[in-house]
Design an enzyme around this catalytic site. Structure first.
Site, PDB file in Angstrom:
ATOM      1  N   ILE A   1       0.826  -1.221   0.000  1.00 38.71           N
ATOM      2  CA  ILE A   1       0.000   0.000   0.000  1.00 38.71           C
ATOM      3  C   ILE A   1       0.855   1.264   0.000  1.00 38.71           C
ATOM      4  CG2 ILE A   1      -1.995  -1.078   1.088  1.00 38.71           C
ATOM      5  CD1 ILE A   1      -1.041  -0.021   3.772  1.00 38.71           C
ATOM      6  N   GLY A   2       2.170   1.097  -0.026  1.00 40.00           N
ATOM      7  CA  GLY A   2       3.044   2.264  -0.063  1.00 40.00           C
ATOM      8  C   GLY A   2       4.488   1.842  -0.230  1.00 40.00           C
TER       9      GLY A   2
ATOM     10  N   GLY B   1       8.613   3.593   0.050  1.00 39.55           N
ATOM     11  CA  GLY B   1       9.459   4.728   0.393  1.00 39.55           C
ATOM     12  C   GLY B   1      10.916   4.359   0.269  1.00 39.55           C
ATOM     13  N   GLY B   2      11.815   5.290   0.650  1.00 39.35           N
ATOM     14  CA  GLY B   2      13.243   5.017   0.563  1.00 39.35           C
ATOM     15  C   GLY B   2      13.674   3.870   1.449  1.00 39.35           C
ATOM     16  N   PHE B   3      12.946   3.635   2.546  1.00 41.19           N
ATOM     17  CA  PHE B   3      13.269   2.548   3.466  1.00 41.19           C
ATOM     18  C   PHE B   3      12.845   1.190   2.915  1.00 41.19           C
ATOM     19  CE2 PHE B   3       8.877   1.944   4.393  1.00 41.19           C
ATOM     20  CZ  PHE B   3       8.325   3.194   4.217  1.00 41.19           C
ATOM     21  N   GLY B   4      11.828   1.129   2.073  1.00 41.55           N
ATOM     22  CA  GLY B   4      11.279  -0.132   1.596  1.00 41.55           C
ATOM     23  C   GLY B   4       9.790  -0.008   1.330  1.00 41.55           C
ATOM     24  N   LYS B   5       9.020  -1.045   1.705  1.00 44.25           N
ATOM     25  CA  LYS B   5       7.602  -1.090   1.354  1.00 44.25           C
ATOM     26  C   LYS B   5       6.720  -1.157   2.604  1.00 44.25           C
ATOM     27  CE  LYS B   5       8.531  -3.436  -3.041  1.00 44.25           C
ATOM     28  NZ  LYS B   5       8.358  -4.645  -3.857  1.00 44.25           N
TER      29      LYS B   5
ATOM     30  N   LYS C   1       5.457  -1.782   7.966  1.00 42.15           N
ATOM     31  CA  LYS C   1       6.545  -1.099   7.255  1.00 42.15           C
ATOM     32  C   LYS C   1       7.804  -1.946   7.380  1.00 42.15           C
ATOM     33  CE  LYS C   1       7.090   3.411   7.612  1.00 42.15           C
ATOM     34  NZ  LYS C   1       7.492   4.754   8.090  1.00 42.15           N
TER      35      LYS C   1
ATOM     36  N   ASP D   1       7.731  17.311   7.320  1.00 40.83           N
ATOM     37  CA  ASP D   1       7.283  16.740   6.042  1.00 40.83           C
ATOM     38  C   ASP D   1       5.758  16.716   5.996  1.00 40.83           C
ATOM     39  OD1 ASP D   1       7.637  15.765   3.508  1.00 40.83           O
ATOM     40  OD2 ASP D   1       7.904  13.690   4.126  1.00 40.83           O
TER      41      ASP D   1
END
Length: 881
Positions: A532-533, A535-539, A554, A650
Site C-alpha cells: 500500500i506504499g 518509500g526510501g526505506f522499503g515497502k 513497514k 514533512d
C-alpha cells in the site's frame, strides 16, 4: 553542367561527412524512438536504430502531452527515459574536448513519483552528480532567485560540463539511489575544436600572480553564464557551441546599481583565438555604474551567486569598451568574494582598443564554510581616471573537479558532502596526536592507557551488539533507559530496558514484539498485491494479525541502509508520542536482519487520494474542515506536547491519513526534529522536505522552526480547497505551483474562483473566506509573520462553526443565517468553553495551566465570555508537559 553539379554534390556530402566525423557531436531525444527538430538542430530518439551510440538497460520511456513553462526545449522535454537500475549511454568519440549537457524536466510520470527520484551520474571516471534530486535542485534555484527579488521561476534544469576525453568512448552512466530511480530528458555531446581554457590563471588575492590549475586533467561544470546588461541569448544565437546566456538582472544584488548600455558597431575579437570564447552578442551590451558622481567612491556593482562549498572555481569576465576611445578614461577594481582580483583595470589597455572583445579568467577557492560567491566591480579612485565607474559585458562561473569528483550532495536536500573536509580534518588531528605522542613520553603512555580502556569498552559494547544483532544491523530501538518505567508526553507508561546477563542495556521495547513468522503470515509472505506504499526505506504492506486486526507493516529493505536514519527517527519519535491525531505504532519485529514496524491500519488511506487522482467519492466541505482540524490538532500536539516540541518537517497530504471514520492522523515522522532549546529560536539543520511544500525561509537559511510546519500546512489547506497537485508541470506556467497560484487569487479575495468544482454551492461563502485568510497567513514569507499551529487550529474551528451555522440556517433550524452572523463571531470571537474545548481536548496540557488560561480569557474577554483573536493568540501556546 550536370557532371559539375554531381561533383559539387559529392564534395558537399564528403565535407559534411568529414565534419560530422570530426565533431562527433550527438543530440539525443531521450525516451522515444522518434526524432524532433529543436533550435534548428535535429535531435535523434535514443531508441532509434543505428543512432551511433548504445543504450544499456532501456529502462522505461515516459511521455506527456503538455508542459508548463515556455522553454525552447519544450518539445524535447515531453519525453524522458527512466532508469530503476544502473544504465548508460555509450558514445563513440575521438579524443578531445567536449561539452556535455544533460536536460531534465520533472513532469508527472505514470508509475513513478518524480519527487522521490535520486540518482548519481558519471561520465567515464568523472562523477558529475550524487544523490541528485531534480525537483530539489529546481526548487533551490527558484528560492535563490526569489531571495534576490526575481519573479522568474524555472521548471526545467540543464547541467553543463566541459570534459577532456582521452579515449575513444564517452560513457554517461545513470545510477539510481537504492529504492529510487533516475531519469533524463535529453543529452547533448558537443565537440569543441578550439581551446576554451588555459591552465595559467590569475589567482584572486595574488596581486596579479598567475597559478597553474591543471584544467586539462579536471572536469569543469558550468554554474552560471550571464549576458551582463543585455537580454537572454538563446543557444541558436551562439551557433558555435549552442550555449545559453542568461540575463544578469536576476543576479544583481541591487538592480539599479548598474545601467545598461549597448553598441553594435564594428565589434571584433581582440585575439583571433577568442572567437569561440563567447558570441559577439555578449560584447554588444554592458552594464556600467549608475551613479558615478557620488562623493564617496565606494559604490560597487555587485552580483551574488550561490555555489557549492569546498570547490575550486574559475571566474571568467567578459569586457568590451563601448564608449571611451583612449586609455585611462575608465579604470576600476575587480573584487571576488570581497578580495581584490585586479586593480587599475583598464579595458582599453587590456583589449587593445575600443570595441575589442576581451576576457579575463580568475581562480578562487570557496571554503567549506560558505556557499556564496560575490563578483563586485567598482571605481579605482587612486588612478584619477576621467571615468570613475566600472564596466562588464559578460560573466561565467565554472566549478572545477577535485579528485575526479564534481558532485556535491547539498545539505539543503539531504546529507552533507561525503568525504572531503571531514576526512581531511580527521587525518590532520590524527597526525597531530601522533606528533605530540612521539615528543612527550608521558602523554604517549597516557594515550596508550586510554586506548586500551577504549578498546576494552568498545569490545564489550560490540559483544552486546552482536549478541542481540549478529547480522550487523544497527539496533532497531536506540533509547534504553535506567529504571523500571518511563512516561511519554501523554503520561502513558512503557516498560523499560534492563541489563541482561552480559551487563548490556536492553533497549526500550514499545508495543508487541512480533516474530518474523507472524509478520509473514500477516502479509501472506510479503505478497506484492498487499503493498500500500513504497518509500526510501522499503515497502508498506497491509496485513492482518492473529486477533483479526488490520495493520500497516513497514518493512525496511534488508539490503540497504537507505532511509535508515529516517526509520530510526520515526522509532524515536513514536516512543515519545501518543495522540488521537497521530498514527500509532502497535509493535515491531527485528529478526533475521529484518527491521519491521507495525502500525494501526488507516482504512481510508491518504487525504490526497480523496482530493484528486483516484475514483474515490469527494469529501464534503465539512469533511475537509474536520480533516484539516484533526491534522492541525496533531501538529499542535507535536509543537507543544513535549518539553522542546517536535517539528514534523514533512507535512503534506500524503502524510495525513484517514481512519474508517475519516478521523485525520499525522503520519511519517522519519524527518521529524526535536525543536530548539529554550535559549534558541531555531534548529540549524539540512533542508529536507517535499517539493512544493517546503518553507522558503527554511530553504534559504537552513534554520528550522515550528513555523516551517505552518507553511507546509498552509499549502495543504490550499490543496484541500483546490483539489489539485501542489506541482503540476502540465499546467500553464502561472499555475504550475499551487501555493503561488492560490495565493494570487486569495490576495485578490477571489479564492472561490479556483475552488474544487465538486464543492460549488456546497459550502458557506463566509467560511471559505475565513479559510482563505488563515491559509494566506500560513504562507507568509517570513516565519515570524505566520500564526502558530494553535492559532491555525483556532481559526479552523471558527471556520467550521461558520459553516455549521450556515447549514443549520439553510435547513430551518433555530440559528442565525450567514448574512446575520453576530459581530463577535464576524470579528473572530468565540465563547470560552468552545475555544478551550476546540483547542484540542486531547492535547497534553497541564490542568492547572488550562485553568489559568480559562481565567485569563474570562478576564480579557468581558462579561459575555468571548475572547478576540488577538488576545487568544497570546494564550494558545501552552507548553504542555
Amino acid at each position: 553542367m550536370e557532371v559539375l553539379s554531381l561533383i559539387s554534390l559529392v564534395l558537399v556530402s564528403v565535407s559534411v561527412g568529414i565534419g560530422e566525423a570530426e565533431t562527433k557531436s550527438f543530440l539525443i531525444n531521450c525516451g522515444t524512438n522518434s526524432s524532433v527538430n529543436v533550435d534548428g538542430r535535429r535531435w535523434v530518439g535514443d531508441f532509434t536504430p543505428d543512432n551511433n551510440f548504445t543504450l544499456g538497460s532501456p529502462g522505461v520511456a515516459e511521455s506527456t502531452a503538455t508542459l508548463g513553462g515556455d522553454s525552447i526545449y519544450s518539445e524535447l522535454y515531453k519525453t524522458a527515459r527512466i532508469f530503476a537500475e544502473s544504465s548508460n549511454y555509450t558514445f563513440r568519440v575521438d579524443s578531445g574536448n567536449y561539452y556535455l549537457r544533460l536536460h531534465f524536466y520533472p513532469f508527472s510520470f505514470v508509475n513513478y513519483n518524480v519527487n522521490e527520484s535520486a540518482f548519481d551520474v558519471t561520465a567515464n571516471s568523472l562523477k558529475l552528480v550524487a544523490e541528485f534530486s531534480v525537483p530539489g535542485e529546481i526548487s533551490r534555484k527558484n528560492s535563490y532567485l526569489q531571495t534576490l527579488g526575481s519573479n522568474l521561476s524555472s521548471f526545467s534544469l540543464m547541467k553543463e560540463y566541459f570534459l577532456t576525453v582521452d579515449m575513444d568512448v564517452l560513457v554517461i552512466k545513470f545510477i539510481p539511489v537504492e529504492g529510487s530511480f533516475g531519469f533524463v530528458n535529453a543529452i547533448e555531446v558537443i565537440s569543441v575544436a578550439d581551446k576554451l581554457f588555459v591552465d595559467s590563471v590569475s589567482k584572486v588575492g595574488g596581486n596579479g600572480a598567475k597559478t597553474s590549475v591543471n584544467l586539462g586533467e579536471r572536469g569543469i561544470e558550468t554554474m552560471f553564464r550571464l549576458n551582463v546588461g543585455g537580454p537572454e541569448i538563446e543557444p541558436d544565437q551562439d551557433p558555435d557551441l549552442w550555449r545559453m546566456w542568461e540575463s544578469d538582472d536576476s543576479y544583481m544584488f541591487h538592480a539599479d546599481a548598474g545601467a545598461q548600455i549597448g553598441n553594435i558597431s564594428n565589434i571584433t575579437y581582440s585575439s583571433v583565438n577568442d572567437s569561440s570564447i563567447a558570441p559577439l552578442l555578449v560584447y554588444e551590451t554592458a552594464r556600467t555604474m549608475t551613479n558615478n558622481e557620488v562623493l564617496e567612491k565606494r559604490f560597487n556593482m555587485s552580483w551574488k551567486f550561490y555555489v557549492d562549498p569546498n570547490f575550486d572555481y574559475l571566474i571568467r569576465l567578459h569586457f568590451c569598451e563601448l564608449i571611451f576611445e583612449y586609455a585611462n578614461q575608465r579604470i576600476f577594481r575587480i573584487y571576488i568574494n570581497n578580495r581584490t582580483a585586479a586593480d587599475n583595470y583598464d579595458v582599453i589597455v587590456r583589449a587593445g582598443g575600443k570595441n575589442k572583445a576581451y576576457h579575463q579568467d580568475y581562480f578562487d577557492v570557496v571554503s567549506p564554510r560558505t556557499d556564496t560567491l560575490w563578483i563586485q566591480l567598482g571605481p579605482d579612485t587612486v588612478t584619477g581616471a576621467s571615468g570613475t565607474d566600472a564596466l562588464l559585458n559578460g560573466l561565467e562561473i565554472f566549478k572545477l573537479s577535485r579528485s575526479g569528483n564534481l558532485a556535491h550532495v547539498s545539505e539543503r536536500f539531504g546529507s552533507s558532502e561525503k568525504g572531503g573536509s571531514g576526512r581531511s580534518k580527521t587525518l590532520k588531528n590524527r597526525t597531530l596526536w601522533v606528533g605530540i605522542g612521539a615528543g612527550i613520553a608521558s602523554i604517549a603512555v597516557l594515550a596508550a592507557l586510554c586506548a586500551l580502556i577504549f578498546c576494552f569498552c568498545n569490545r564489550r559494547k560490540k559483544n552486546c551488539s552482536t549478541k542481540s544483532n549478529p547480522s550487523g544491523w544497527r539496533p532497531l530501538f536506540l533509547h534504553g533507559t535506567i529504571g523500571n518505567s518511563t512516561t511519554d508526553a501523554r503520561g502513558s507508561k512503557f516498560p523499560l530496558g534492563n541489563k541482561n546477563l552480559s551487563g548490556c542495556m536492553v533497549t526500550t521495547r514499545m508495543g508487541k514484539r512480533f516474530t518474523l513468522a507472524e509478520i509473514r503470515m500477516a502479509t501472506n509472505n510479503f505478497d506484492e498485491t498487499l503493498v500500500i506504499g513504497v518509500g526510501g526505506f522499503g515497502k508498506v504492506f497491509k496485513g492482518e494479525i492473529d486477533d483479526g486486526t488490520l495493520v500497516a507493516i513497514k518493512r525496511a529493505h534488508p539490503q540497504s541502509e537507505q532511509g535508515l536514519a529516517e526509520f530510526e527517527t520515526e522509532i524515536e519519535m513514536l516512543s515519545k508520542l501518543r495522540h488521537r491525531h497521530l498514527v500509532s505504532m502497535i509493535g515491531f519485529c527485528e529478526e533475521q536482519r529484518e527491521m519491521i514496524l507495525v502500525y494501526e491500519y488507516m482504512e481510508n488511506g491518504t487525504l490526497r487520494n480523496h482530493l484528486f487522482g483516484s475514483d474515490l467519492p469527494p469529501l464534503t466541505w465539512k469533511q475537509r474542515l474536520d480533516v484539516c482540524i484533526g491534522a492541525a490538532r496533531g501538529l499542535h500536539y507535536l509543537h507543544t506536547g513535549a518539553e522542546r516540541g517536535i517539528i514534523h518537517r514533512d507535512v503534506k497530504t500524503t502524510n495525513i491519513l484517514l481512519d474508517e471514520n475519516f478521523v485525520a492522523k499525522m503520519a511519517d515522522f522519519g524527518l521529524s526534529k526535536t525543536g530548539p532549546a529554550l535559549d534558541h529560536t531555531h534548529v540549524s539543520t539540512a533542508v529536507k522536505g517535499s517539493f512544493g511544500y517546503l518553507d522558503p525561509e527554511y530553504f534559504r537559511r537552513q534554520q528550522l522552526t515550528e513555523k516551517s510546519d505552518v507553511y507546509s500546512f498552509g499549502v495543504v489547506l490550499f490543496e484541500v480547497v483546490c483539489a489539485r497537485p501542489v506541482i503540476n508541470p502540465s499546467l500553464p506556467k502561472d499555475q504550475i505551483n499551487l501555493a503561488e497560484w492560490a495565493i494570487r487569487w486569495q490576495r485578490q479575495r477571489s479564492l472561490e474562483t479556483i475552488v474544487d468544482p465538486l464543492l460549488k454551492g456546497n459550502y458557506c461563502p463566509e467560511s471559505l473566506k475565513k479559510f482563505g485568510e488563515i491559509s494566506e497567513k500560513c504562507l507568509a514569507d517570513e516565519g515570524k509573520n505566520r500564526p502558530t499551529m494553535g492559532e491555525v487550529l483556532w481559526h479552523l474551528e471558527y471556520v467550521l462553526q461558520l459553516h455549521e451555522a450556515f447549514i443549520r440556517s439553510n435547513v430551518g433550524e433555530d440559528s442565525f443565517p450567514s448574512s446575520q452572523i453576530p459581530e463577535s463571531l464576524e470579528e473572530g470571537h468565540v465563547g470560552v468553553s468552545q475555544s478551550i474545548a476546540s483547542l484540542d481536548e486531547e492535547t497534553s496540557i497541564d490542568p492547572k495551566a488550562k485553568e489559568d488560561m480559562e481565567l485569563s480569557i474570562r478576564q480579557t474577554s468581558g462579561s459575555d465570555g468571548a475572547v478576540g483573536v488577538a488576545e487568544f493568540s497570546q494564550l494558545v501556546h501552552p507548553q504542555g508537559k
